[in-house]
Design a protein around this motif. Structure first.
Motif, PDB file in Angstrom:
ATOM      1  N   LEU A 199     -17.941 -44.371  -5.260  1.00  0.00           N
ATOM      2  CA  LEU A 199     -19.311 -44.640  -5.697  1.00  0.00           C
ATOM      3  C   LEU A 199     -19.546 -44.027  -7.079  1.00  0.00           C
ATOM      4  O   LEU A 199     -18.969 -42.991  -7.411  1.00  0.00           O
ATOM      5  CB  LEU A 199     -20.311 -44.026  -4.710  1.00  0.00           C
ATOM      6  CG  LEU A 199     -20.221 -44.465  -3.250  1.00  0.00           C
ATOM      7  CD1 LEU A 199     -21.262 -43.715  -2.427  1.00  0.00           C
ATOM      8  CD2 LEU A 199     -20.413 -45.977  -3.117  1.00  0.00           C
ATOM      9  N   ASN A 200     -20.407 -44.664  -7.846  1.00  0.00           N
ATOM     10  CA  ASN A 200     -20.860 -44.029  -9.084  1.00  0.00           C
ATOM     11  C   ASN A 200     -21.778 -42.865  -8.716  1.00  0.00           C
ATOM     12  O   ASN A 200     -22.535 -42.949  -7.747  1.00  0.00           O
ATOM     13  CB  ASN A 200     -21.647 -45.020  -9.953  1.00  0.00           C
ATOM     14  CG  ASN A 200     -20.757 -46.080 -10.552  1.00  0.00           C
ATOM     15  OD1 ASN A 200     -19.580 -45.839 -10.821  1.00  0.00           O
ATOM     16  ND2 ASN A 200     -21.299 -47.267 -10.730  1.00  0.00           N
ATOM     17  N   THR A 201     -21.700 -41.818  -9.495  1.00  0.00           N
ATOM     18  CA  THR A 201     -22.646 -40.713  -9.302  1.00  0.00           C
ATOM     19  C   THR A 201     -23.498 -40.582 -10.562  1.00  0.00           C
ATOM     20  O   THR A 201     -23.078 -40.988 -11.660  1.00  0.00           O
ATOM     21  CB  THR A 201     -21.914 -39.382  -9.044  1.00  0.00           C
ATOM     22  OG1 THR A 201     -21.050 -39.112 -10.151  1.00  0.00           O
ATOM     23  CG2 THR A 201     -21.098 -39.433  -7.766  1.00  0.00           C
ATOM     24  N   TYR A 202     -24.674 -40.029 -10.392  1.00  0.00           N
ATOM     25  CA  TYR A 202     -25.617 -39.887 -11.512  1.00  0.00           C
ATOM     26  C   TYR A 202     -26.132 -38.445 -11.570  1.00  0.00           C
ATOM     27  O   TYR A 202     -26.289 -37.808 -10.531  1.00  0.00           O
ATOM     28  CB  TYR A 202     -26.810 -40.845 -11.338  1.00  0.00           C
ATOM     29  CG  TYR A 202     -26.414 -42.289 -11.194  1.00  0.00           C
ATOM     30  CD1 TYR A 202     -26.295 -43.124 -12.305  1.00  0.00           C
ATOM     31  CD2 TYR A 202     -26.133 -42.829  -9.935  1.00  0.00           C
ATOM     32  CE1 TYR A 202     -25.928 -44.453 -12.172  1.00  0.00           C
ATOM     33  CE2 TYR A 202     -25.760 -44.159  -9.794  1.00  0.00           C
ATOM     34  CZ  TYR A 202     -25.655 -44.962 -10.915  1.00  0.00           C
ATOM     35  OH  TYR A 202     -25.280 -46.278 -10.774  1.00  0.00           O
ATOM     36  N   GLY A 203     -26.405 -38.005 -12.755  1.00  0.00           N
ATOM     37  CA  GLY A 203     -27.002 -36.685 -12.916  1.00  0.00           C
ATOM     38  C   GLY A 203     -28.404 -36.664 -12.333  1.00  0.00           C
ATOM     39  O   GLY A 203     -29.123 -37.664 -12.426  1.00  0.00           O
ATOM     40  N   VAL A 204     -28.783 -35.546 -11.742  1.00  0.00           N
ATOM     41  CA  VAL A 204     -30.122 -35.407 -11.150  1.00  0.00           C
ATOM     42  C   VAL A 204     -30.757 -34.112 -11.634  1.00  0.00           C
ATOM     43  O   VAL A 204     -30.080 -33.081 -11.720  1.00  0.00           O
ATOM     44  CB  VAL A 204     -30.036 -35.369  -9.599  1.00  0.00           C
ATOM     45  CG1 VAL A 204     -31.425 -35.138  -8.995  1.00  0.00           C
ATOM     46  CG2 VAL A 204     -29.441 -36.653  -9.051  1.00  0.00           C
ATOM     47  N   ARG A 205     -32.025 -34.178 -11.967  1.00  0.00           N
ATOM     48  CA  ARG A 205     -32.767 -32.945 -12.222  1.00  0.00           C
ATOM     49  C   ARG A 205     -34.163 -33.098 -11.617  1.00  0.00           C
ATOM     50  O   ARG A 205     -34.708 -34.216 -11.530  1.00  0.00           O
ATOM     51  CB  ARG A 205     -32.835 -32.641 -13.718  1.00  0.00           C
ATOM     52  CG  ARG A 205     -33.670 -33.599 -14.531  1.00  0.00           C
ATOM     53  CD  ARG A 205     -33.581 -33.278 -16.022  1.00  0.00           C
ATOM     54  NE  ARG A 205     -34.430 -34.194 -16.784  1.00  0.00           N
ATOM     55  CZ  ARG A 205     -34.388 -34.302 -18.111  1.00  0.00           C
ATOM     56  NH1 ARG A 205     -33.529 -33.575 -18.811  1.00  0.00           N
ATOM     57  NH2 ARG A 205     -35.209 -35.139 -18.739  1.00  0.00           N
ATOM     58  N   CYS A 206     -34.694 -31.978 -11.186  1.00  0.00           N
ATOM     59  CA  CYS A 206     -36.015 -31.983 -10.576  1.00  0.00           C
ATOM     60  C   CYS A 206     -36.961 -31.216 -11.501  1.00  0.00           C
ATOM     61  O   CYS A 206     -36.640 -30.126 -11.984  1.00  0.00           O
ATOM     62  CB  CYS A 206     -35.967 -31.319  -9.194  1.00  0.00           C
ATOM     63  SG  CYS A 206     -34.876 -32.207  -8.052  1.00  0.00           S
ATOM     64  N   HIS A 207     -38.105 -31.838 -11.736  1.00  0.00           N
ATOM     65  CA  HIS A 207     -39.035 -31.255 -12.695  1.00  0.00           C
ATOM     66  C   HIS A 207     -40.466 -31.512 -12.236  1.00  0.00           C
ATOM     67  O   HIS A 207     -40.853 -32.663 -12.025  1.00  0.00           O
ATOM     68  CB  HIS A 207     -38.802 -31.885 -14.083  1.00  0.00           C
ATOM     69  CG  HIS A 207     -39.756 -31.412 -15.133  1.00  0.00           C
ATOM     70  ND1 HIS A 207     -39.739 -30.115 -15.607  1.00  0.00           N
ATOM     71  CD2 HIS A 207     -40.768 -32.048 -15.780  1.00  0.00           C
ATOM     72  CE1 HIS A 207     -40.698 -29.990 -16.508  1.00  0.00           C
ATOM     73  NE2 HIS A 207     -41.330 -31.143 -16.623  1.00  0.00           N
ATOM     74  N   ALA A 208     -41.217 -30.445 -12.054  1.00  0.00           N
ATOM     75  CA  ALA A 208     -42.640 -30.535 -11.676  1.00  0.00           C
ATOM     76  C   ALA A 208     -42.844 -31.458 -10.473  1.00  0.00           C
ATOM     77  O   ALA A 208     -43.737 -32.313 -10.478  1.00  0.00           O
ATOM     78  CB  ALA A 208     -43.476 -31.025 -12.868  1.00  0.00           C
ATOM     79  N   GLY A 209     -41.996 -31.291  -9.473  1.00  0.00           N
ATOM     80  CA  GLY A 209     -42.156 -32.066  -8.241  1.00  0.00           C
ATOM     81  C   GLY A 209     -41.588 -33.471  -8.316  1.00  0.00           C
ATOM     82  O   GLY A 209     -41.695 -34.237  -7.356  1.00  0.00           O
TER      83      GLY A 209
END
Lengths: 132, 108
Positions: A112-122
């Motif tokens: 599978l392709n993977t993607y960068g994830v970031r969480c910001h202000a909910g």
């Protein structure tokens, strides 16, 4: 390019959510407090993985049970043949399963392709290529 | 698909099943790695990580009873032995698997 795709409270612990970003179909997966993003389509026959099962970091496809590591996108197991039961099946069904078995031997399961994830202000943001 | 990755994922998935049943992986790491490798091969050939030390019948209902971890299907036998047939899993309080004897309940 980063896209806001969902809010953090939209994904349950150990759960999944399908989202779209920049033309990509993405499956968000929650595992031990972190969110991972992989392509939503199975590397075997394109089934929607968010309809499958997430057991920790192992994602199982709902169609043929191929498994993937959400952390790396790596394919972990081959798909499983359909259970034809023990008794004889009607000839058209037998013929179909013979064809499917033959084609399965020639089918490659992609990671599978993977993607960068970031969480910001909910919010959950996913990094997808700009040229989708 | 890599054998190493599959072994790691089987170990991870099995752990989630055996722990609530009161079992753990054998502390003999070499044996555990060997058995998991056999199961990866069996899964590639037969579609499921079958027990490496049991014969397949070719009949699905019977063969499903030896898909690892098969503890729920043979609980009484394994609880008596304090290990499963091939020794991949032992009771959580077992520290020396070599001291265990493999036998059938009732002396069979």
């Amino acid at each position: 390019m980063w896209h806001e795709v969902a809010r953090l409270d939209e994904i349950a612990a150990g759960g999944m959510k399908d989202v779209r970003a920049g033309g990509h179909e993405i499956c968000l997966c929650e595992y031990e407090g972190s969110v991972y993003a992989v392509s939503r389509r199975c590397g075997h026959q394109n089934a929607p993985l968010d309809q499958g099962a997430l057991e920790g970091w192992v994602l199982t496809c709902p169609l043929h049970d191929a498994q993937f590591d959400i952390r790396s996108g790596a394919n972990l197991s081959w798909p499983i043949d359909h259970d034809m039961g023990n008794g004889p099946q009607p000839e058209p069904v037998e013929r179909w399963f013979r064809l499917e078995k033959r084609l399965d031997r020639m089918t490659r399961v992609h990671d599978l392709n993977t993607y960068g994830v970031r969480c910001h202000a909910g919010s959950i943001e996913v990094d997808v290529p700009a040229t989708a | 698909m890599g054998t190493t990755e599959r072994k790691e994922s089987l170990r991870y998935l099995f752990q989630r099943v055996i722990e609530p049943l009161g079992y753990k992986f054998t502390p003999d790491e070499e044996l555990a790695d060997f058995l998991l490798e056999q199961e990866v091969g069996l899964e590639q050939d037969h579609g499921a990580p079958l027990c490496p030390c049991q014969l397949r019948t070719g009949k699905r209902p019977q063969d499903m009873l030896i898909v690892c971890p098969c503890i729920p299907f043979h609980r009484k036998h394994f609880d008596a032995m304090r290990r499963c047939w091939c020794g991949l899993f032992v009771h959580q309080d077992v520290t020396d698997p070599d001291s265990l004897e493999q036998f059938a309940p009732g002396g069979g």
